[in-house]
Motif scaffolding. Structure first.
Motif, PDB file in Angstrom:
ATOM      1  N   PHE A  39       0.871  -1.162  -0.124  1.00  0.00           N
ATOM      2  CA  PHE A  39       0.095   0.046  -0.119  1.00  0.00           C
ATOM      3  C   PHE A  39       0.932   1.307   0.039  1.00  0.00           C
ATOM      4  CE2 PHE A  39      -2.696  -3.303   1.806  1.00  0.00           C
ATOM      5  CZ  PHE A  39      -3.853  -3.195   0.880  1.00  0.00           C
ATOM      6  N   SER A  40       2.125   1.130   0.254  1.00  0.00           N
ATOM      7  CA  SER A  40       2.974   2.219   0.168  1.00  0.00           C
ATOM      8  C   SER A  40       3.185   2.750  -1.321  1.00  0.00           C
ATOM      9  CB  SER A  40       4.195   2.032   0.819  1.00  0.00           C
ATOM     10  OG  SER A  40       5.118   0.730   0.264  1.00  0.00           O
ATOM     11  N   THR A  41       2.966   1.949  -2.492  1.00  0.00           N
ATOM     12  CA  THR A  41       3.252   2.447  -3.743  1.00  0.00           C
ATOM     13  C   THR A  41       2.127   3.481  -4.159  1.00  0.00           C
ATOM     14  OG1 THR A  41       3.808   1.345  -6.029  1.00  0.00           O
ATOM     15  CG2 THR A  41       1.909   0.517  -4.675  1.00  0.00           C
ATOM     16  N   VAL A  42       2.399   4.046  -5.423  1.00  0.00           N
ATOM     17  CA  VAL A  42       1.664   4.907  -6.061  1.00  0.00           C
ATOM     18  C   VAL A  42       1.201   4.485  -7.626  1.00  0.00           C
ATOM     19  CG1 VAL A  42       2.421   6.782  -4.640  1.00  0.00           C
ATOM     20  CG2 VAL A  42       3.490   6.341  -6.747  1.00  0.00           C
ATOM     21  N   SER A  43       0.261   4.805  -8.040  1.00  0.00           N
ATOM     22  CA  SER A  43      -0.158   4.726  -9.341  1.00  0.00           C
ATOM     23  C   SER A  43       0.982   5.341 -10.482  1.00  0.00           C
ATOM     24  CB  SER A  43      -1.533   5.442  -9.665  1.00  0.00           C
ATOM     25  OG  SER A  43      -2.394   4.561  -9.015  1.00  0.00           O
ATOM     26  N   SER A  44       1.681   4.499 -11.368  1.00  0.00           N
ATOM     27  CA  SER A  44       2.377   5.269 -12.339  1.00  0.00           C
ATOM     28  C   SER A  44       1.689   6.010 -13.579  1.00  0.00           C
ATOM     29  CB  SER A  44       3.253   3.746 -12.914  1.00  0.00           C
ATOM     30  OG  SER A  44       2.269   3.035 -13.735  1.00  0.00           O
ATOM     31  N   GLU A  45       2.549   6.244 -14.354  1.00  0.00           N
ATOM     32  CA  GLU A  45       2.190   7.219 -15.391  1.00  0.00           C
ATOM     33  C   GLU A  45       1.984   6.238 -16.636  1.00  0.00           C
ATOM     34  OE1 GLU A  45       1.446  10.425 -15.547  1.00  0.00           O
ATOM     35  OE2 GLU A  45       1.729  10.055 -13.252  1.00  0.00           O
ATOM     36  N   GLU A  46       2.246   4.782 -16.364  1.00  0.00           N
ATOM     37  CA  GLU A  46       2.001   3.936 -17.737  1.00  0.00           C
ATOM     38  C   GLU A  46       0.460   3.814 -17.934  1.00  0.00           C
ATOM     39  OE1 GLU A  46       4.446   2.642 -19.223  1.00  0.00           O
ATOM     40  OE2 GLU A  46       5.791   3.755 -18.172  1.00  0.00           O
ATOM     41  N   LYS A  47       0.273   3.541 -19.094  1.00  0.00           N
ATOM     42  CA  LYS A  47      -1.383   3.380 -19.665  1.00  0.00           C
ATOM     43  C   LYS A  47      -1.543   2.107 -19.113  1.00  0.00           C
ATOM     44  CE  LYS A  47      -1.003   7.202 -22.372  1.00  0.00           C
ATOM     45  NZ  LYS A  47      -0.638   7.137 -23.667  1.00  0.00           N
ATOM     46  N   LEU A  48      -2.988   2.022 -18.872  1.00  0.00           N
ATOM     47  CA  LEU A  48      -3.720   0.803 -18.320  1.00  0.00           C
ATOM     48  C   LEU A  48      -3.485  -0.356 -19.554  1.00  0.00           C
ATOM     49  CD1 LEU A  48      -5.815  -0.275 -16.051  1.00  0.00           C
ATOM     50  CD2 LEU A  48      -7.203   0.290 -17.550  1.00  0.00           C
ATOM     51  N   HIS A  49      -3.154  -1.248 -19.063  1.00  0.00           N
ATOM     52  CA  HIS A  49      -2.966  -2.585 -19.999  1.00  0.00           C
ATOM     53  C   HIS A  49      -4.058  -3.510 -19.628  1.00  0.00           C
ATOM     54  CE1 HIS A  49      -1.492  -6.658 -20.760  1.00  0.00           C
ATOM     55  NE2 HIS A  49      -0.894  -6.084 -22.094  1.00  0.00           N
ATOM     56  N   PHE A  50      -4.564  -3.833 -20.863  1.00  0.00           N
ATOM     57  CA  PHE A  50      -5.899  -4.779 -20.803  1.00  0.00           C
ATOM     58  C   PHE A  50      -5.587  -6.251 -20.776  1.00  0.00           C
ATOM     59  CE2 PHE A  50      -7.800  -1.476 -24.149  1.00  0.00           C
ATOM     60  CZ  PHE A  50      -7.571  -0.609 -23.051  1.00  0.00           C
ATOM     61  N   GLY A  51      -5.151  -6.600 -19.361  1.00  0.00           N
ATOM     62  CA  GLY A  51      -4.686  -7.927 -19.149  1.00  0.00           C
ATOM     63  C   GLY A  51      -5.023  -8.063 -17.609  1.00  0.00           C
ATOM     64  N   THR A  52      -4.148  -7.987 -16.599  1.00  0.00           N
ATOM     65  CA  THR A  52      -4.507  -8.105 -15.158  1.00  0.00           C
ATOM     66  C   THR A  52      -4.572  -6.651 -14.472  1.00  0.00           C
ATOM     67  OG1 THR A  52      -3.959 -10.378 -15.134  1.00  0.00           O
ATOM     68  CG2 THR A  52      -4.208  -9.372 -12.974  1.00  0.00           C
ATOM     69  N   ILE A  53      -5.577  -6.188 -13.882  1.00  0.00           N
ATOM     70  CA  ILE A  53      -5.577  -4.900 -13.604  1.00  0.00           C
ATOM     71  C   ILE A  53      -6.034  -5.058 -11.948  1.00  0.00           C
ATOM     72  CG2 ILE A  53      -6.913  -2.790 -13.455  1.00  0.00           C
ATOM     73  CD1 ILE A  53      -7.619  -3.627 -16.414  1.00  0.00           C
ATOM     74  N   ILE A  54      -5.118  -4.581 -11.198  1.00  0.00           N
ATOM     75  CA  ILE A  54      -5.318  -4.661  -9.734  1.00  0.00           C
ATOM     76  C   ILE A  54      -5.673  -3.128  -9.192  1.00  0.00           C
ATOM     77  CG2 ILE A  54      -4.298  -5.256  -7.325  1.00  0.00           C
ATOM     78  CD1 ILE A  54      -2.334  -7.171  -8.811  1.00  0.00           C
ATOM     79  N   CYS A  55      -6.774  -3.078  -8.204  1.00  0.00           N
ATOM     80  CA  CYS A  55      -7.356  -1.801  -7.768  1.00  0.00           C
ATOM     81  C   CYS A  55      -7.310  -1.854  -6.471  1.00  0.00           C
ATOM     82  CB  CYS A  55      -8.596  -1.512  -8.319  1.00  0.00           C
ATOM     83  SG  CYS A  55      -9.058  -1.711 -10.086  1.00  0.00           S
ATOM     84  N   TYR A  56      -6.742  -0.737  -5.802  1.00  0.00           N
ATOM     85  CA  TYR A  56      -6.783  -0.578  -4.259  1.00  0.00           C
ATOM     86  C   TYR A  56      -7.489   0.606  -4.197  1.00  0.00           C
ATOM     87  CZ  TYR A  56      -2.144  -3.212  -4.751  1.00  0.00           C
ATOM     88  OH  TYR A  56      -1.155  -3.828  -5.151  1.00  0.00           O
TER      89      TYR A  56
END
Length: 765
Positions: free
Chosen positions: A225-242
């Motif tokens: 939970f210490s990480t942040v959302s990156s500037e990469e584009k959403l990849h249509f594969g496995t997506i994890i949401c916190y």
């Protein structure tokens, strides 16, 4: 400030002292003789000191010292906060097993006398950290706390199910390229501004984000939970949401993994993770050590899928409440504390570094699975989910694309495969006529879908005119309407035509005014034919959507007319460049303002936001520059303003005025707050504001001088003459207009007003 809950204070204080004096093996107070709690004015979201105050008093009391001794509680605070604590005196007097409360008022000059009195009982003590002890005492929640946590959980589930999941499905369905950080910012904005996700009876002003939402995809997964959302584009594969939301300081949290076209192995691993999660709930019960809970779950993974043990998370959750994560209460191998009834945990577990060799791209070859929920420890039996409203079964989080080629629609339904098998079996039993009708129906549907795609691509309507399909470009459509009259549904399309409007309509040209034009065309369907009426509604929405996009593009194209491309900024490698930090810019880049840094280079200025957005202003493009010079004596902001020769494009619009500013005081004042002439808090705030004003004035003036001193380009900052100012209404409100050497300006109100005096033949002030 609201009233303190005296009964809750007494009950929780009793728990604190009972634990302090307990002889249990879980006692972590380390023979403590006094508990000292100090809270200043730090902008720290989570701390044990503020958590203890919130737990006992219901609110955070800044600039307050609390000392809990065996027989007395000493509190040094301001008069207003002392009045807030007054009801506690009466409650404690009636409790013989609890200490008495003594309050001391802070002096505006010196608090030495009060501090000497308070510290007399702890002079010979040494400092020890008892944060873990307090965390363990406050971990079991009472009914009031549980009610707040359940409301927070309900909000979290609403936001995820009704916004986050729908947003991701829409992005996948429409194949948009959206950054992780942009999706996270959108969630943050929804939580803080949208009230439709707030249940009845919940104060929307008390709803906050626990941490910035986290979105991960594309092979780079960090299950923490210490990480942040990156500037990469959403990849249509496995997506994890916190997503974590707190209500009145009490936290809740969920984690969900979403799949797009998962393989059978990925589905099997996810189903197994759900069984591991159930195993964790089964073992998380009163009287069990947290290390034993982890061991039982870890061993279960080893028994069922030993190849996944190395990929399993090192902890499977933590206690939560006023603080999002209780660091001393993790569900981990080395934590031997005992679980108690009423404790609230966030169970979060998963597998990382899993391989998907059948993926078509590199980003999809590595994936992770992570799920999490807020749960409550019951008196008996397994723990209860408080976030069960947000479903996590595979059919609720997996997105399968249909077999319509590249235009297939997204569907959150794993039963689609079984439905297709049933359809294939049924077809074998159909007669030839039924097969023909079914084929015609599927062909018609396919052609309609293709027509919609072509319509969107070429922005043209194909309408039947005398039995012939005739194309009309979207620019010829004036408006469209849908109505229901009796048992019929009508769709009316009005077109531009000569003489149809007074004056010239922008963008509409009729090269042959004598030609035959269609003025209006209507379509009618009976409401009895539901599919036809539904199709009319679909066409109506589709035309509206394309018309909106076309007009927006034309408006943007018109806005860019006459735009002059700037030269490139020549960067200076000198570390001593003139620089101003923590500035805001007008106009705003994006949906909300973000701080940034303004730095002078060889041939211009560059403003860089914390998100990395850049705006360059060349010296040769500056027509007039303004610096009010000690403006903060009369205004609430300090600013630099640049009036340009050629506009810049910010947010798809042209802007000739660029302003960089920082605030030096509170823009808004609470009129309902009573203030005392000699209130020490207010006096300190005023003194701090004066010092900040002087510091900012000097920084801005120094920056101005350095810019003016560069030799290659002549930049002269003009100063408004406040003594010659007068009030006027250049737009919709009355503002203070001030003359400068070459202009008449108002810079503090938006939009800014600037008149260059040389551009007028006659003028008078």
């Amino acid at each position: 400030m609201a009233n303190v809950d005296a009964n809750a204070f007494a009950d929780r204080l009793s728990k604190l002292y009972a634990s302090w004096e307990s002889a249990d093996e879980d006692n972590q107070w380390n023979d403590m003789d006094a508990l000292v709690v100090m809270v200043g004015r730090d902008d720290v979201l989570y701390s044990k000191s503020t958590a203890l105050q919130t737990w006992l008093f219901g609110y955070e009391l800044t600039d307050t010292l609390c000392v809990f001794c065996a027989n007395e509680i000493h509190v040094l605070t301001s008069k207003k906060k002392a009045d807030f604590l007054t009801p506690l005196h009466a409650v404690l007097k009636g409790k013989k097993d609890l200490p008495t409360l003594k309050t001391y008022l802070r002096s505006k000059d010196d608090d030495t006398e009060s501090l000497v009195t308070i510290s007399s009982g702890i002079k010979n003590s040494k400092a020890v950290d008892v944060s873990a002890a307090f965390a363990y005492v406050s971990a079991p929640k009472d009914e009031t706390e549980l009610d707040l946590i359940k409301k927070a959980c309900q909000i979290t589930c609403n936001v995820f199910s009704k916004h986050v999941k729908k947003e991701i499905v829409t992005i996948v369905d429409e194949e948009k390229r959206v950054k992780h950080s942009k999706i996270a910012d959108g969630i943050d904005q929804v939580v803080t501004t949208e009230k439709k996700f707030i249940p009845a009876g919940v104060d929307a002003d008390q709803v906050e984000i626990c941490y910035s939402p986290i979105i991960q995809s594309g092979g780079d997964y960090q299950l923490k939970f210490s990480t942040v959302s990156s500037e990469e584009k959403l990849h249509f594969g496995t997506i994890i949401c916190y997503l974590g939301i707190r209500y009145k300081s009490y936290c809740s949290n969920i984690v969900r993994t979403m799949f797009v076209q998962p393989t059978q192995e990925m589905q099997d691993h996810y189903e197994f993770l759900l069984s591991v999660y159930d195993k964790a709930l089964e073992n998380l019960k009163e009287g069990v050590k947290l290390s034993d809970v982890y061991s039982a779950v870890y061993d279960y993974v080893g028994q069922q899928h030993p190849e996944l043990q190395e990929s399993f998370t090192k902890t499977i959750g933590f206690a939560m409440g006023i603080e999002f994560r209780e660091g001393s209460l993790p569900i981990a191998p080395k934590c031997n504390l005992t679980v108690k009834k009423g404790m609230v945990f966030n169970i979060n577990l998963g597998f990382s570094g899993l391989a998907n060799p059948s993926a078509e791209d590199e980003e999809g070859k590595t994936y992770a699975i992570f799920i999490g929920d807020t749960v409550l420890v019951e008196e008996s039996g397994p723990a209860t989910e408080l976030t069960a409203l947000s479903k996590k079964k595979l059919s609720s989080i997996a997105i399968f694309l249909g077999n319509e080629g590249e235009n297939g629609k997204a569907s959150i339904n794993t039963d689609m495969l079984q439905d297709q098998k049933w359809l294939d079996r049924t077809r074998k039993e159909m007669t030839a006529e039924e097969k023909r009708k079914t084929h015609q129906s599927e062909l018609s549907r396919h052609m309609n879908e293709q027509a919609k795609v072509q319509y969107k691509k070429y922005e043209a309507l194909i309408l039947p005119i005398h039995g012939y399909p005739t194309p009309f470009h979207i620019s010829t459509v004036k408006n469209i309407s849908k109505s229901e009259e009796g048992e019929y549904t009508y769709l009316r399309i009005n077109f531009f035509h000569p003489g149809g409007s007074l004056g010239r309509v922008d963008g509409v040209v009729f090269p042959d005014g004598e030609a035959t034009f269609v003025k209006e065309i209507s379509f009618r369907s009976s409401s009895k034919h539901g599919s036809v009426a539904t199709n009319l509604m679909s066409v109506f929405q589709l035309i509206k959507e394309v018309q909106k996009k076309f007009r927006a593009r034309e408006s943007e194209k018109k806005e860019l007319e006459g735009y002059v491309e700037q030269e490139s900024l020549v960067l200076s490698s000198n570390k001593g460049n003139a620089r101003l930090k923590d500035l805001y810019m007008r106009p705003v880049i994006g949906s909300r303002r973000v701080q940034g840094t303004l730095e002078a280079h060889l041939n211009g200025l560059r403003y860089t936001t914390l998100k990395g957005d850049k705006v360059d202003i060349l010296y040769k493009n500056v027509k007039h520059a303004f610096f009010p010079g000690e403006p903060s004596k009369n205004e609430m902001i300090v600013l630099l303003h640049f009036h340009l020769k050629h506009p810049l494009i910010i947010g798809k619009k042209k802007h000739k005025d660029m302003q960089f500013y920082t605030e030096v005081g509170e823009i808004m004042t609470d009129l309902g707050r009573t203030q005392h002439l000699h209130d020490r808090d207010d006096l300190m705030a005023e003194q701090a504001e004066r010092e900040l004003r002087a510091k900012l004035d000097n920084a801005f003036d120094s920056f101005r001088k350095k810019v003016e001193s560069q030799q290659q380009y002549h930049i002269d900052f003009e100063k408004p003459f406040r003594e010659l100012a007068f009030h006027g209404v250049p737009y919709r409100s009355t503002v203070l207009l001030q003359p400068t050497t070459n202009c008449l300006v108002n810079l503090t109100e938006q939009p800014p007003f600037i008149i260059v005096l040389d551009e007028f033949g006659a003028r008078a002030l």
